[in-house]
Design an enzyme around this catalytic site. Structure first.
Site, short mmCIF file in Angstrom:
data_model
loop_
_atom_site.label_atom_id
_atom_site.label_comp_id
_atom_site.label_asym_id
_atom_site.label_seq_id
_atom_site.Cartn_x
_atom_site.Cartn_y
_atom_site.Cartn_z
CG HIS A 391 -1.98 -1.00 1.23
ND1 HIS A 391 -3.24 -0.80 0.72
CD2 HIS A 391 -1.95 -2.27 1.68
CE1 HIS A 391 -3.95 -1.91 0.88
NE2 HIS A 391 -3.19 -2.82 1.45
CE LYS A 582 -6.49 13.90 0.28
NZ LYS A 582 -6.61 12.72 -0.52
NE ARG A 583 -3.41 10.02 9.96
CZ ARG A 583 -3.11 9.14 10.92
NH1 ARG A 583 -3.96 8.19 11.24
NH2 ARG A 583 -1.98 9.25 11.59
CE LYS A 588 -2.46 10.76 2.99
NZ LYS A 588 -3.13 9.91 1.98
CB THR A 690 -10.15 4.76 -1.14
OG1 THR A 690 -9.64 5.10 0.16
CG2 THR A 690 -9.45 3.53 -1.65
CE LYS A 694 -13.95 5.75 0.82
NZ LYS A 694 -13.03 5.79 1.97
C1 26W Z 1 4.25 0.68 9.66
C2 26W Z 1 3.59 2.03 9.62
C3 26W Z 1 2.60 2.10 8.53
C4 26W Z 1 1.27 1.90 8.82
C5 26W Z 1 0.34 1.93 7.81
C6 26W Z 1 3.00 2.32 7.24
C7 26W Z 1 2.08 2.34 6.23
C8 26W Z 1 0.75 2.13 6.51
C9 26W Z 1 -0.27 2.08 5.41
C10 26W Z 1 0.27 1.24 4.29
C11 26W Z 1 -0.66 3.45 4.97
C12 26W Z 1 -1.91 3.47 4.13
O1 26W Z 1 -3.01 3.52 4.65
N1 26W Z 1 -1.75 3.50 2.81
C13 26W Z 1 -2.86 3.85 1.94
O2 26W Z 1 -3.52 2.68 1.51
C14 26W Z 1 -4.68 3.01 0.75
C15 26W Z 1 -5.40 1.72 0.44
O3 26W Z 1 -4.67 0.97 -0.48
C16 26W Z 1 -4.31 3.80 -0.49
O4 26W Z 1 -5.49 4.17 -1.15
C17 26W Z 1 -3.50 5.04 -0.12
O5 26W Z 1 -3.04 5.68 -1.28
C18 26W Z 1 -2.33 4.64 0.76
O6 26W Z 1 -1.66 5.80 1.24
#
Ligand code: 26W
Length: 844
Positions: A391, A582-583, A588, A690, A694
């Protein structure tokens, strides 16, 4: 550029966007769900069930009950119906193959409207509660969000669970039942403050505790070797510490209640609540210390979604839920099928990012140690059962664990990883023509920053398929992070573009638009979103456009009310609602939006009498508590808002709002009210997005870069119905090689320079003029995210948007075409693709 409207007559009809008839707006707002047949006896039965739940399960009289009690009673009554639906559809059947979706996060939100909608009982429930003197909306409002996730990855898991149930794909979601989900955000003087979130404080009526499904999870200890006299050395792990994983099941009901799946969340419990020996020796505190340590594992969700923390507790969480889930599914498989050799035929395990990547050595260990399979067979089974979704490409988000920590916490797994790596590198050095290939690039151990296990390569190597989440992202996986592993196995990486569940993000969040869609495309559009395509000709129908605009106006009025309540800022619902939700993260680029806001503010001040397009800039999102720059960006938004909103010269031409405590439920209120969707990440950095889907589905026009799924949204809605700007991913790669790109961009744009000066010199922070120096200095001297480089083109496209808003016929035509052409982004489509091309399970 938006296309010309079909006729001059339409333009006149719609000359004033704000003049939508109040009557239409009201009619749309109070509309009744399409064709739910409300049977009087069903209402009576549900009413009596709710009453009985209230009295006997909650223990309250109707007079004493609070909204929260009515919610619990309603949820319990509906849960009974979900159980009945499951037994009707699936009683006693063993599916040929199950999907196991392992995710450290499930960002569910509320479940009541999902459950009612999928059971076909929205109006029935409304009527039953009305008979009891209770308003359904109040009951819905009393449900706390299950916020067991940070952002995109967690929400995707929730959408996928709903879609799998709706497509009758037999699936179990596995995660952690955190006591505290994502923190509650408040603003204190504009600064983010975090408070613990307590969704379980009054229990969870949707879940079933399953103490009979409890597994032992080990940590630490040592490994012994024994020889059975058959030239076969067996290794056995003796953990120093054990924790129990106890199952809690949340049923997930699919569309029209044709299928029910389960989300199984694990709670950590000590196996001995009190260490009796210590207690009896008088050490009453020490006797419960182990319990606190064990139960800490499921206490709280880690609130960072963009940088790997490297904390021991995080690794304990990852192993805890992965091991419990694997033990559970292996036990189920053995009970149903006997031999584990057929596991890949009957189970497909999906790893949601690398958080459960420890599944690779853990499944190997279970197969070898608990089930006596030889290494080769265990490897064959493992690599034909596991699949991995990536992701993110951000280097700081790619997980690695220090070898030293792994050896201490999971000694047996470290041995297995070493052996996997040894066999893997042997194979590669055999294949590689001597010297042509540096095997360290594909090693599972990184030796450059101390010795660390690289979880991405581990998940890659242990999986049958690896997927990215948008077309661009999947290509970038092949050319960047997994370049060398991809060269070895060129068939492994595939693309599965993300999706969203239309039941939540259209039917439930926007019943007014849903009613319009049903009217134009027929009832079938609720089952099959591709029928939304039938809205295309209505984009050229002035009357339909008017009603579409009225729908939006009603939703904007509702949002304006929420904004007033939560921020005290009054906004004009006829202004353009420009939304970035969003975050908060530098990539971003909320900062790009804020700098443009400042530049616009300055431009309005210079020419107050120009015919400006009134805008409301709406922001919402949480920053990781340790992410200093992101928290400063939130403070900047608040400080800009204070100056702009209180400047009498500006009036309603520009308003800035930061809505605190962004959540799934707040998204459901904002999204239907958005005119413009900001998707402005640095190209190549947003894996998919995503929220972009929406918002476009609900008819917001996108202003965006050619990043993630924006590219595919453009392909579907048409280039003339989206506002694209800035460098593409290739352009970004080229530009970062040029020296001083930021300085050059600032020198070339007086507007940008002036906006940065204002932010940097304290125009928005007179109480602390140097407050934003860290943000401005980073832009001037580093600008890793090319904010300065993309600024001018962003400004240009925003002025194009101002002009487009003044041509309502064209604007609403484009909005309708967005709704009409977003069907492909349904998570039903994503799940069908996973089912066919990754999991190889049948879809009914
Ligand atoms: C280990 C710390 C950590 C925790 C969570 C690193 C990375 C994450 C996730 C991978 C972050 C995340 O939510 N990524 C998002 O995933 C969505 C679903 O696929 C995408 O639509 C977003 O672009 C992406 O930033």
């Amino acid at each position: 550029m938006l296309k010309e409207a079909p006729s001059a007559r339409d333009r006149n009809d719609e000359a004033d966007t704000s003049a939508s008839s109040a009557k239409t707006a009201k009619a749309a707002a109070t509309f009744v769900k399409p064709r739910e047949i409300v049977h009087a006896d069903a209402v009576v039965a549900l009413r009596e069930d709710i009453r009985a739940k209230l009295v006997y399960a909650i223990g309250k009289t109707p007079e004493a009950a609070r909204e929260r009690d009515w919610f619990a009673a309603t949820a319990l009554a509906l849960r009974d119906r979900i159980v009945d639906a499951r037994d009707r559809a699936q009683a006693g059947t063993v599916p040929d193959k199950r999907v196991y979706y392992l995710s450290l996060e499930f960002l569910i939100g509320r479940l009541l409207s999902d459950a009612m909608n999928n059971l076909g009982l929205v109006e029935t429930t409304r009527a039953a509660l009305r008979d009891l003197g209770i308003d359904l909306a109040d009951v819905e409002g009393a449900e706390p969000d299950a916020a067991l996730g940070n952002g995109g990855l967690g929400r995707l898991a929730a959408c996928f669970m709903e879609s799998m149930a709706s497509l009758s794909i037999p699936a179990v979601g596995y995660g952690i039942r955190y006591d505290h989900g994502i923190f509650r955000q408040s603003l204190e003087n504009g600064w983010q403050r975090e408070a613990p979130e307590t969704w379980l404080a009054e229990g969870n009526p949707w879940e079933f505790a399953r103490p009979e499904a409890t597994y032992t999870i080990g940590f630490g200890g040592h490994v012994t070797m024994t020889s059975q006299g058959d030239h076969h050395i067996r290794r056995h792990w003796h953990p120093a510490e054990t924790v129990n994983a106890v199952a809690y099941d949340v049923p997930i009901v699919g569309w029209k209640a044709k299928h029910v799946n389960v989300l199984r969340l694990w709670k950590a419990e000590a196996d001995a609540p009190v260490e009796l020996a210590r207690f009896n020796a008088g050490d009453h505190v020490g006797a419960v210390a182990g319990r606190a340590r064990a139960e800490a594992i499921s206490r709280v969700l880690y609130p960072s979604d963009s940088s790997a923390e490297g904390q021991e507790l995080r690794l304990r969480q990852e192993f805890f839920f992965t091991s419990a889930s694997l033990q559970d599914l292996v036990r189920r498989h053995v009970a149903e099928r006997g031999s584990l050799r057929s596991l890949p035929d009957h189970a497909a395990i999906q790893l949601n990012d690398t958080h459960p990547a420890i599944a690779v050595p853990e499944l190997m260990r279970i197969l070898m140690e608990d089930h006596d399979l030889p290494w080769e067979d265990a490897w064959q089974i493992t690599t034909h059962t596991l699949h991995y979704t990536n992701h993110t490409l951000l280097p700081e988000a790619l997980e690695t664990w220090p070898v030293e920590l792994m050896e201490r916490l999971l000694p047996r797994h470290m041995q297995i990883i070493y052996l996997i790596n040894w066999l893997h590198l042997e194979e590669q050095s055999k294949n590689a023509r001597s010297g042509a290939f540096d095997v360290s690039t594909v090693s599972l151990i990184d030796e450059t920053h101390g010795r660390r296990v690289r979880m991405g390569p581990l998940a890659f190597h242990g999986s049958r398929r690896v997927n990215g989440v948008s077309a661009l992202h999947s290509e970038l996986l092949k050319s960047t992070v997994f370049k060398d592993l991809h060269a070895i196995e060129p068939e492994k990486i595939i693309n599965k573009t993300n999706g969203i569940t239309f039941r939540r993000w259209l039917h439930n969040a926007n019943p007014e638009l849903t009613a319009l869609a049903v009217e134009a495309a027929g009832e079938g559009v609720l089952d099959d979103p591709t029928l939304l395509e039938r809205l295309v000709p209505f984009a050229d129908d002035a009357d339909f456009r008017k009603r579409y605009a009225a729908m939006r106006k009603a939703r904007k009025e509702r949002l304006a009310q929420v904004i007033a309540e939560r921020t005290g800022v009054t906004v004009d619902p006829s202004a353009l609602f420009d939304v970035q939700i969003k975050r908060i993260h530098e990539y971003k680029r909320q900062l790009l939006n804020l700098i443009e806001t400042v530049a616009l503010y300055q431009a309005i001040k210079q020419a107050p009498h120009k015919d400006w397009t009134p805008r409301v800039k709406i922001f919402a999102g949480k920053a990781a508590p340790s992410y200093v720059q992101a928290k400063l960006i939130i403070k900047l938004a608040g400080d800009i808002a204070n100056v702009v909103n209180n400047d009498p010269e500006i009036g309603d031409r520009l308003k800035v709002v930061f809505l605190p405590n962004y959540s799934v439920s707040l998204a459901e209120v904002i999204i239907p009210a958005a005119d413009l969707s900001e998707q402005i990440s640095t190209a190549g950095m947003e894996a998919s997005g995503t929220g972009n889907m929406k918002l476009a589905l609900n008819g917001a026009l996108t202003v965006g870069t050619l990043d993630g799924a924006n590219i595919e949204i453009k392909d579907h809605v048409g280039a003339e119905n989206i506002f694209i700007f800035g460098l593409d991913a290739e352009g970004v790669l080229a530009r970062v090689k040029e020296p001083d790109y930021a300085a050059k961009a600032i020198a070339a744009s007086a507007r940008l320079a002036a906006a940065l000066d204002a932010i940097g010199n304290g125009t928005f922070s007179p109480d602390d003029p140097g407050r934003f120096a860290p943000l401005v200095d980073e832009l001037r001297h580093g600008d890793r995210y090319l904010t300065t480089v993309d600024f001018e083109d962003y400004w240009r496209v925003q002025r194009e948007i101002d002009a487009a808003w003044k041509r309502p016929a064209q604007w609403w035509r484009a909005a309708i075409l967005n709704t009409a052409r977003m069907a492909w982004f349904s998570s039903d489509r994503s799940m069908r693709e996973y089912a066919e091309e990754i999991w190889r399970v049948k879809v009914a």
